[in-house]
Design an enzyme around this catalytic site. Structure first.
Site, mmCIF file in Angstrom:
data_model
loop_
_atom_site.group_PDB
_atom_site.id
_atom_site.type_symbol
_atom_site.label_atom_id
_atom_site.label_comp_id
_atom_site.label_asym_id
_atom_site.label_seq_id
_atom_site.Cartn_x
_atom_site.Cartn_y
_atom_site.Cartn_z
ATOM 1 N N CYS A 105 -11.127 63.083 1.579
ATOM 2 C CA CYS A 105 -12.273 63.295 2.466
ATOM 3 C C CYS A 105 -13.120 64.420 1.883
ATOM 4 O O CYS A 105 -13.013 64.721 0.685
ATOM 5 C CB CYS A 105 -11.834 63.581 3.902
ATOM 6 S SG CYS A 105 -10.888 65.105 4.131
ATOM 7 N N ASN A 147 -10.747 68.147 2.902
ATOM 8 C CA ASN A 147 -9.277 68.083 2.820
ATOM 9 C C ASN A 147 -8.620 69.008 3.841
ATOM 10 O O ASN A 147 -7.558 69.584 3.595
ATOM 11 C CB ASN A 147 -8.775 68.381 1.401
ATOM 12 C CG ASN A 147 -7.299 68.066 1.166
ATOM 13 O OD1 ASN A 147 -6.645 68.687 0.334
ATOM 14 N ND2 ASN A 147 -6.741 67.116 1.897
ATOM 15 N N CYS A 193 -9.378 68.120 7.581
ATOM 16 C CA CYS A 193 -9.356 67.368 8.849
ATOM 17 C C CYS A 193 -8.791 65.952 8.695
ATOM 18 O O CYS A 193 -7.691 65.660 9.157
ATOM 19 C CB CYS A 193 -10.760 67.290 9.454
ATOM 20 S SG CYS A 193 -11.439 68.889 9.957
ATOM 21 N N ARG A 194 -9.555 65.069 8.044
ATOM 22 C CA ARG A 194 -9.175 63.653 8.024
ATOM 23 C C ARG A 194 -8.083 63.321 7.014
ATOM 24 O O ARG A 194 -7.072 62.699 7.366
ATOM 25 C CB ARG A 194 -10.413 62.777 7.727
ATOM 26 C CG ARG A 194 -11.405 62.740 8.850
ATOM 27 C CD ARG A 194 -12.751 62.186 8.399
ATOM 28 N NE ARG A 194 -13.407 63.092 7.464
ATOM 29 C CZ ARG A 194 -14.574 62.859 6.860
ATOM 30 N NH1 ARG A 194 -15.192 61.720 7.083
ATOM 31 N NH2 ARG A 194 -15.089 63.754 6.046
ATOM 32 N N SER A 195 -8.266 63.702 5.749
ATOM 33 C CA SER A 195 -7.279 63.286 4.737
ATOM 34 C C SER A 195 -5.892 63.905 4.949
ATOM 35 O O SER A 195 -4.896 63.249 4.639
ATOM 36 C CB SER A 195 -7.789 63.507 3.311
ATOM 37 O OG SER A 195 -8.129 64.839 3.065
ATOM 38 N N ASP A 217 -16.424 62.110 10.625
ATOM 39 C CA ASP A 217 -16.017 63.486 10.348
ATOM 40 C C ASP A 217 -15.886 64.232 11.678
ATOM 41 O O ASP A 217 -16.880 64.414 12.379
ATOM 42 C CB ASP A 217 -17.090 64.126 9.472
ATOM 43 C CG ASP A 217 -16.743 65.544 9.083
ATOM 44 O OD1 ASP A 217 -15.739 66.073 9.602
ATOM 45 O OD2 ASP A 217 -17.473 66.110 8.262
HETATM 46 P P1 4NP Z 1 -12.804 66.739 6.470
HETATM 47 O O1 4NP Z 1 -13.735 67.539 7.490
HETATM 48 O O2 4NP Z 1 -13.711 66.262 5.362
HETATM 49 O O3 4NP Z 1 -12.289 65.628 7.289
HETATM 50 O O4 4NP Z 1 -11.754 67.705 6.007
HETATM 51 C C1 4NP Z 1 -14.580 68.595 7.112
HETATM 52 C C2 4NP Z 1 -14.071 69.841 6.886
HETATM 53 C C3 4NP Z 1 -14.914 70.881 6.552
HETATM 54 C C4 4NP Z 1 -16.262 70.665 6.431
HETATM 55 C C5 4NP Z 1 -16.782 69.400 6.658
HETATM 56 C C6 4NP Z 1 -15.931 68.361 6.987
HETATM 57 N N1 4NP Z 1 -17.130 71.729 6.093
HETATM 58 O O5 4NP Z 1 -18.346 71.517 6.089
HETATM 59 O O6 4NP Z 1 -16.663 72.843 5.819
#
Ligand code: 4NP
Length: 150
Positions: free
Chosen positions: A7, A10, A12-14, A123
């Site tokens: 994702c 790294n 939240c989702r992955s 997201d």
């Molecule tokens: P992820 O979510 O891609 O599912 O881990 C996010 C985590 C952090 C950010 C964006 C999405 N960020 O902008 O810091």
């Protein structure tokens, strides 16, 4: 089978996808390997987001051993299957692909459930209430993958 979940951050989702797939692999007594990475570098070394840790925990999955890392070109050779969470992740990963074999390993996670529809796992970073929905999508997609490939 070596699987990489990708994702943006790294955190939240992955990490959820990694934890869920590992649980399914354990349940099916498969000797597959799963890891996760982010296309971005901002959260490298961090634990998964607290909300992902809590959501996974509510489903009996501990993801606190995970630490964020950034996707790297070498991952194309290290893994057989690279699942991306959204279409932006797919663009970012494919931009780094050097061969057609690399490109062929990259697949949208939700293509397991809705082939060819280009659906993204949303997201949840800015949506505290989005984590359970994300968990459900990932759980169904991982289940479908194991049923298709195992
Ligand atoms: P992820 O979510 O891609 O599912 O881990 C996010 C985590 C952090 C950010 C964006 C999405 N960020 O902008 O810091």
């Amino acid at each position: 089978m070596k699987i990489l979940m990708v994702c943006l951050g790294n955190i939240c989702r992955s990490p959820l996808a990694e934890g869920i797939m590992k649980q399914k692999i354990r349940e099916a007594s498969l000797s597959w390997m799963v890891d996760s990475a982010g296309t971005g570098y901002w959260h490298v070394g961090e634990l998964p987001d607290r909300r992902s840790v809590v959501t996974a925990g509510q489903h009996g999955i501990d993801i606190t051993d995970q630490r964020a890392r950034q996707f790297q070109v070498a991952d194309f050779d290290r893994f057989d299957q690279i699942f991306v969470m959204d279409t932006q992740n797919r663009r970012d990963v494919l931009r780094l692909a050097q061969t057609e074999a690399h490109r062929a390993k990259v697949m949208l996670m939700l293509d397991e459930l809705y082939p060819g529809e280009d659906r993204s796992v949303p997201d949840p970073y800015y949506d505290d209430n989005g984590f359970e929905e994300v968990f459900t999508m990932l759980d169904e997609a991982c289940e479908a993958f194991v049923n298709r490939v195992a």
